[in-house]
Design a protein around this motif. Structure first.
Motif, PDB file in Angstrom:
ATOM      1  N   ASP A 209      11.465 -12.071 -21.286  1.00 52.24           N
ATOM      2  CA  ASP A 209      12.368 -10.975 -21.638  1.00 52.24           C
ATOM      3  C   ASP A 209      13.749 -11.128 -21.019  1.00 52.24           C
ATOM      4  O   ASP A 209      14.622 -10.288 -21.227  1.00 52.24           O
TER       5      ASP A 209
ATOM      6  N   LYS B 229      19.572 -20.182 -25.983  1.00 48.56           N
ATOM      7  CA  LYS B 229      20.110 -19.177 -26.905  1.00 48.56           C
ATOM      8  C   LYS B 229      21.513 -19.547 -27.349  1.00 48.56           C
ATOM      9  O   LYS B 229      21.889 -19.298 -28.490  1.00 48.56           O
TER      10      LYS B 229
ATOM     11  N   VAL C 210      17.326 -13.455 -19.767  1.00 48.54           N
ATOM     12  CA  VAL C 210      18.231 -14.548 -20.120  1.00 48.54           C
ATOM     13  C   VAL C 210      18.863 -15.081 -18.843  1.00 48.54           C
ATOM     14  O   VAL C 210      19.443 -14.319 -18.066  1.00 48.54           O
TER      15      VAL C 210
ATOM     16  N   GLN D 174      16.765 -18.199 -22.815  1.00 49.68           N
ATOM     17  CA  GLN D 174      15.828 -17.077 -22.899  1.00 49.68           C
ATOM     18  C   GLN D 174      14.542 -17.480 -22.193  1.00 49.68           C
ATOM     19  O   GLN D 174      13.902 -18.469 -22.554  1.00 49.68           O
TER      20      GLN D 174
END
Length: 67
Positions: free
Chosen positions: A31, A14, A33, A28
């Motif tokens: 759902d 990301k 990070v 990522q």
């Protein structure tokens, strides 16, 4: 490539923040990070950038579980 870490999580970069010595890489994974602190040199060698497909390999002596 053979690797001893068994917890491998495929994801997408990301963000990469390069510092003077270290880099923070946000990946990522579904759902979630993950944030990884690696050397700036390693980030540059891998040419990491947002959108890259990567695998986060986790090898830790302690993993905490919450319920």
């Amino acid at each position: 490539m053979q690797f001893s870490a068994r917890n491998r999580l495929p994801g997408t970069v990301k963000e990469v923040k390069l510092g003077a010595v270290m880099a923070i890489v946000k990946v990522q994974v579904g759902d979630n990070v993950l944030e990884s602190a690696i050397t700036k040199e390693a980030a540059e060698e891998l040419k990491l950038k947002a959108g890259d497909k990567v695998t986060a390999a986790v090898k830790a002596t302690s993993v905490m579980i919450m319920k």
